[in-house]
Design a protein around this motif. Structure first.
Motif, PDB file in Angstrom:
ATOM      1  N   UNK A  45      -6.994  -2.096   4.870  1.00  0.00           N
ATOM      2  CA  UNK A  45      -6.147  -3.276   4.770  1.00  0.00           C
ATOM      3  C   UNK A  45      -4.668  -2.941   4.703  1.00  0.00           C
ATOM      4  N   UNK A  46      -3.839  -3.948   4.987  1.00  0.00           N
ATOM      5  CA  UNK A  46      -2.403  -3.755   5.034  1.00  0.00           C
ATOM      6  C   UNK A  46      -1.792  -3.521   3.656  1.00  0.00           C
ATOM      7  N   UNK A  47      -2.368  -4.141   2.619  1.00  0.00           N
ATOM      8  CA  UNK A  47      -1.846  -3.918   1.276  1.00  0.00           C
ATOM      9  C   UNK A  47      -1.997  -2.459   0.872  1.00  0.00           C
ATOM     10  N   UNK A  48      -3.166  -1.895   1.137  1.00  0.00           N
ATOM     11  CA  UNK A  48      -3.404  -0.484   0.831  1.00  0.00           C
ATOM     12  C   UNK A  48      -2.511   0.414   1.661  1.00  0.00           C
ATOM     13  N   UNK A  49      -2.267   0.020   2.911  1.00  0.00           N
ATOM     14  CA  UNK A  49      -1.355   0.774   3.772  1.00  0.00           C
ATOM     15  C   UNK A  49       0.046   0.802   3.178  1.00  0.00           C
ATOM     16  N   UNK A  50       0.512  -0.351   2.707  1.00  0.00           N
ATOM     17  CA  UNK A  50       1.836  -0.420   2.100  1.00  0.00           C
ATOM     18  C   UNK A  50       1.913   0.408   0.821  1.00  0.00           C
ATOM     19  N   UNK A  51       0.860   0.347   0.016  1.00  0.00           N
ATOM     20  CA  UNK A  51       0.838   1.132  -1.216  1.00  0.00           C
ATOM     21  C   UNK A  51       0.795   2.630  -0.921  1.00  0.00           C
ATOM     22  N   UNK A  52       0.053   3.003   0.131  1.00  0.00           N
ATOM     23  CA  UNK A  52       0.016   4.412   0.547  1.00  0.00           C
ATOM     24  C   UNK A  52       1.408   4.886   0.944  1.00  0.00           C
ATOM     25  N   UNK A  53       2.109   4.078   1.732  1.00  0.00           N
ATOM     26  CA  UNK A  53       3.468   4.438   2.137  1.00  0.00           C
ATOM     27  C   UNK A  53       4.396   4.516   0.928  1.00  0.00           C
ATOM     28  N   UNK A  54       4.216   3.597  -0.009  1.00  0.00           N
ATOM     29  CA  UNK A  54       5.037   3.586  -1.219  1.00  0.00           C
ATOM     30  C   UNK A  54       4.832   4.858  -2.034  1.00  0.00           C
ATOM     31  N   UNK A  55       3.578   5.267  -2.198  1.00  0.00           N
ATOM     32  CA  UNK A  55       3.277   6.490  -2.948  1.00  0.00           C
ATOM     33  C   UNK A  55       3.886   7.702  -2.255  1.00  0.00           C
ATOM     34  N   UNK A  56       3.836   7.709  -0.914  1.00  0.00           N
ATOM     35  CA  UNK A  56       4.458   8.798  -0.156  1.00  0.00           C
ATOM     36  C   UNK A  56       5.940   8.913  -0.481  1.00  0.00           C
ATOM     37  N   UNK A  57       6.635   7.780  -0.479  1.00  0.00           N
ATOM     38  CA  UNK A  57       8.069   7.786  -0.744  1.00  0.00           C
ATOM     39  C   UNK A  57       8.377   8.169  -2.183  1.00  0.00           C
ATOM     40  N   UNK A  58       7.551   7.701  -3.120  1.00  0.00           N
ATOM     41  CA  UNK A  58       7.778   8.025  -4.532  1.00  0.00           C
ATOM     42  C   UNK A  58       7.657   9.525  -4.766  1.00  0.00           C
ATOM     43  N   UNK A  59       6.592  10.124  -4.246  1.00  0.00           N
ATOM     44  CA  UNK A  59       6.370  11.558  -4.454  1.00  0.00           C
ATOM     45  C   UNK A  59       7.453  12.368  -3.762  1.00  0.00           C
TER      46      UNK A  59
END
Length: 327
Positions: A96-110
């Motif tokens: 899903x798109x929500x999980x995709x956005x959260x995955x991208x967010x975690x990438x940027x945070x790390x």
């Protein structure tokens, strides 16, 4: 002629479903095996660093606290980002798109947190080499822990700027269901390149150039006085030698990080089309691979890591092992 529904990620959504990637099992098997093997190795090695530094109080030095935080980010990259990246590149995105956005967010945070930790490591070595008399009072465990916490908190809140628009208008960036792409606004993306790439890299390079110049001069001074040392001076020279060796080790760590990190942002500098293309995957994997290299650098230069890796964990030998943990 309509293509078969078996070629769709979501056959029930015939008109808006993405096509499955046209890759055979033989083509994706090797990348799967390699990436998941590196992922497991990254998790195992960084978990060993986390356990070693956390367990032994003798290792609770300001420098090692920074390495512990870096190991946490590397551990998360191996545990979460590497497997998700290979699945995103070689299969349909069914989460899903929500999980995709959260995955991208975690990438940027790390990513942001790792860059911040590298800046703190550079500052730590700069003070240790260029102002050693004030190092014990300026760089304390409490201050370093506070800086690490602030670094992670700033990364968490700062990267909300990227995820905000994507969460509010998720369907705007997707042409079909079954893909995971992330589009960054031009202004926000430019700001991120300045704050997360240009400014930190400039600070890191400047500080380590200063460290290198001072370290060379100190090394020459120690060699010139090596023939006439008292017992007290010998202890002082040993401490300085330990700091210089730690600066060299962390210099290698920072250099490897920059070599793996810079291509990632150079590609992102050219815009979202290139950043989301398959050609950009290699620089992202290169950046992720740095998380596996860091513990190997520790193993090459730090005796405490080699001792932790070996089976000799008896507390009887801790004092002998960690007299100079930064060597």
């Amino acid at each position: 002629v309509a293509f078969s529904e078996t070629n769709l990620c979501f056959p029930q959504l015939f008109n808006i479903s993405c096509k499955k990637p046209k890759t055979s099992l033989s083509q994706v098997l090797l990348p799967y095996v390699v990436v998941f093997s590196v992922s497991l190795l990254t998790v195992a090695l960084n978990l060993l660093v986390i356990v070693s530094v956390s367990h032994f109080r003798q290792l609770h030095t300001p420098t090692n606290i920074l390495l512990l935080s870096l190991a946490v980010s590397d551990f998360l990259i191996g545990l979460l980002l590497m497997p998700a990246k290979i699945l995103r590149d070689t299969a349909c995105w069914f989460l899903g798109q929500l999980t995709c956005s959260l995955y991208s967010y975690i990438c940027f945070v790390i990513t942001s947190a790792s860059v911040g930790i590298m800046v703190l490591i550079s500052v730590d070595r700069y003070v240790a080499i260029c102002d050693p008399l004030h190092y014990p009072t300026r760089i304390t465990d409490r201050r370093v822990k506070l800086c690490v916490c602030l670094c992670w908190l700033c990364s968490v809140f700062y990267n909300i700027l990227f995820i905000k628009d994507d969460l509010l208008q998720r369907e705007r960036h997707t042409s079909c269901y079954g893909e995971c792409v992330f589009v960054i606004d031009y202004i926000v993306g430019t700001t991120d390149i300045v704050l997360t790439f240009i400014a930190p890299v400039t600070v890191i390079v400047f500080l380590y150039m200063r460290v290198f110049v001072v370290a060379v001069s100190q090394a020459r001074a120690m060699r010139s006085h090596v023939t006439a040392v008292t017992l007290q001076l010998s202890v002082t020279l040993t401490a300085k030698k330990s700091e210089l060796k730690a600066a060299r080790t962390l210099g290698v760590l920072v250099l490897v990080f920059l070599l793996c990190f810079c291509p990632y942002y150079i590609v992102s500098f050219f815009g979202n089309e290139l950043f989301n293309s398959s050609s950009a995957s290699i620089v992202i994997y290169l950046y992720y691979f740095n998380s596996c290299l860091n513990p190997l650098i520790y193993a090459m230069f730090y005796p405490w890591f080699r001792k932790a890796y070996s089976k000799n964990w008896k507390l009887l030998h801790i004092r002998d092992i960690y007299v100079y943990p930064d060597q």
